[in-house]
Motif scaffolding. Sequence first.
Motif, PDB file in Angstrom:
ATOM      1  N   SER A 253     -19.010  -9.215 -32.756  1.00 45.81           N
ATOM      2  CA  SER A 253     -20.393  -9.676 -32.594  1.00 45.81           C
ATOM      3  C   SER A 253     -20.636 -10.168 -31.170  1.00 45.81           C
ATOM      4  O   SER A 253     -21.681  -9.904 -30.570  1.00 45.81           O
ATOM      5  N   GLN A 254     -19.624 -10.848 -30.609  1.00 41.57           N
ATOM      6  CA  GLN A 254     -19.743 -11.345 -29.229  1.00 41.57           C
ATOM      7  C   GLN A 254     -19.885 -10.169 -28.255  1.00 41.57           C
ATOM      8  O   GLN A 254     -20.701 -10.195 -27.324  1.00 41.57           O
ATOM      9  N   ILE A 256     -21.055  -7.120 -28.990  1.00 39.95           N
ATOM     10  CA  ILE A 256     -22.370  -6.495 -29.210  1.00 39.95           C
ATOM     11  C   ILE A 256     -23.444  -7.314 -28.502  1.00 39.95           C
ATOM     12  O   ILE A 256     -24.338  -6.780 -27.833  1.00 39.95           O
ATOM     13  N   LYS A 257     -23.294  -8.637 -28.596  1.00 37.31           N
ATOM     14  CA  LYS A 257     -24.306  -9.530 -27.997  1.00 37.31           C
ATOM     15  C   LYS A 257     -24.348  -9.380 -26.476  1.00 37.31           C
ATOM     16  O   LYS A 257     -25.423  -9.275 -25.881  1.00 37.31           O
ATOM     17  N   GLY A 260     -25.995  -6.315 -25.495  1.00 33.27           N
ATOM     18  CA  GLY A 260     -27.437  -6.487 -25.690  1.00 33.27           C
ATOM     19  C   GLY A 260     -28.078  -7.217 -24.534  1.00 33.27           C
ATOM     20  O   GLY A 260     -29.200  -6.920 -24.127  1.00 33.27           O
ATOM     21  N   CYS A 298     -23.002  -6.220 -37.023  1.00 35.05           N
ATOM     22  CA  CYS A 298     -24.111  -5.377 -36.557  1.00 35.05           C
ATOM     23  C   CYS A 298     -25.447  -6.035 -36.878  1.00 35.05           C
ATOM     24  O   CYS A 298     -26.280  -6.245 -35.990  1.00 35.05           O
ATOM     25  N   GLU A 300     -26.335  -9.011 -37.400  1.00 34.25           N
ATOM     26  CA  GLU A 300     -26.705 -10.297 -36.764  1.00 34.25           C
ATOM     27  C   GLU A 300     -27.075 -10.115 -35.298  1.00 34.25           C
ATOM     28  O   GLU A 300     -27.403 -11.080 -34.606  1.00 34.25           O
ATOM     29  N   ASN A 301     -27.057  -8.879 -34.835  1.00 34.75           N
ATOM     30  CA  ASN A 301     -27.470  -8.589 -33.448  1.00 34.75           C
ATOM     31  C   ASN A 301     -28.543  -7.511 -33.466  1.00 34.75           C
ATOM     32  O   ASN A 301     -28.280  -6.368 -33.844  1.00 34.75           O
ATOM     33  N   SER A 302     -29.733  -7.861 -33.033  1.00 36.66           N
ATOM     34  CA  SER A 302     -30.866  -6.924 -33.171  1.00 36.66           C
ATOM     35  C   SER A 302     -30.689  -5.672 -32.310  1.00 36.66           C
ATOM     36  O   SER A 302     -31.357  -4.674 -32.538  1.00 36.66           O
ATOM     37  N   ASN A 303     -29.748  -5.698 -31.343  1.00 36.77           N
ATOM     38  CA  ASN A 303     -29.538  -4.485 -30.531  1.00 36.77           C
ATOM     39  C   ASN A 303     -28.571  -3.501 -31.191  1.00 36.77           C
ATOM     40  O   ASN A 303     -28.329  -2.424 -30.661  1.00 36.77           O
ATOM     41  N   CYS A 304     -28.034  -3.892 -32.358  1.00 35.50           N
ATOM     42  CA  CYS A 304     -27.182  -2.950 -33.105  1.00 35.50           C
ATOM     43  C   CYS A 304     -28.085  -2.137 -34.017  1.00 35.50           C
ATOM     44  O   CYS A 304     -28.745  -2.683 -34.896  1.00 35.50           O
TER      45      CYS A 304
END
Length: 359
Positions: A253-254, A256-257, A260, A298, A300-304
């Motif tokens: 998640s980190q 992915i963030k 983003g 995925c 929890e990250n809107s760019n996923c």
Amino acid sequence: MLRKLSRPLLCIPFIAAALIPFALAANAQSTPDPAPALRDLAEQNHIHIGAAVYSDHLLDPQFNQVLSREFNMLTPENEAKFCWLQPNEGKFDFSKFDQLVAFAQANNMEIHGHNLVWHQCLPDWVAQGKFTRDQALQVLHDHIFTVLGRYRGRVAIWDVVNEAMSDSGSGLRDTPWRDMIGDDYVEMAFRFAHEADPDALLFYNDYSGEAMTGKANAIYDMVQDFVKRGVPINGVGLQSHFTLGGVNEASISQNIKRLGALGLQVQITEMDDRFDGAPTPAILQEQANDYAQLMQACLENSNCTAFITWGVSDNYTWLRGTNLGFFKNPLVEPLLFDDHYQPKPAYQALVDVLTKHAG
Ligand code: G3I
């Protein structure tokens, strides 16, 4: 919508027949709606749920039914790779990819194109071509323009370059493209792809860069430089080929963030989760946890924007066909559906996470 009664209505006495409308009404109220498919839940979460598909498997009606019912994105497992599309110089064969594109369009599925530039599935006329830099750039340009020109408006996303980073993360891996052109072959591929189809979303795709690893850092540095210099790139594909228990949600998640924060999308592009030995309930539950954690990272990250598994059902997983030593396990069962197209605990785990998040 009334479900057809499963038993034939035979020789009913007149009085009972008069009660049919009331019975049907009662039945309609008591019959639960069919459970929403993955693709319905994905749409409620504003992401795509996809699967890699090998065109030969479209001959299997059960496979087709699960694929079209559950997924709203399709990745060609092999058919859009260089060695399939241009096996001989200047001679293109789109027949197999066209089959997958037609299936996707008939079933309202997006297509995640895979892939334009890779060191595998590279025909000998390129790999051993001994081209000069300019000649190799021309080969790259012509391939990308021919393919993206043909599928413009039908394939919205492309893995432009696949697996260019070395496993150590110390720099680009040695490939024929790098040898012939130089390190900027990656950038040039993205520039050619954007010129060929300015509307396509252009992704860099790789494995072992899902969590905050050294390789992930090298990929991050490369795409950060591209963004800074205006190289046309829209996203990073995290392949996600895991071994049981290997999903670290917080670290993924980190990653992915931070991608983003560069303005880049992320897609989970090739998820499968292998283990050796028999699928005991405990193992299947651990596999379900892996899938759930990755989906959670995925969502929890809107760019996923997509979660794609590398296959639909265990019977067709690439892992059973490879000669990669420990992958020879005929029992390897890395996907959401088993050998008989039945959903596994991992499928239900995705349903639960998607339902909870949509709520
Ligand atoms: O279609 C031919 C068949 O006609 C022939 O008889 C047979 C003989 O071996 O080969 C068949 O082609 C094989 C193809 O898969 C279809 O089964 C190729 O040899 C084989 O190399 C190819 O392997 C694919 C591999 O990429 C290499 O392209 C796998 O299916 C595919 O799942 C795998 O996918 C890769 C992604 O593209 C990138 N990320 C890693 C992932 C797994 O390695």
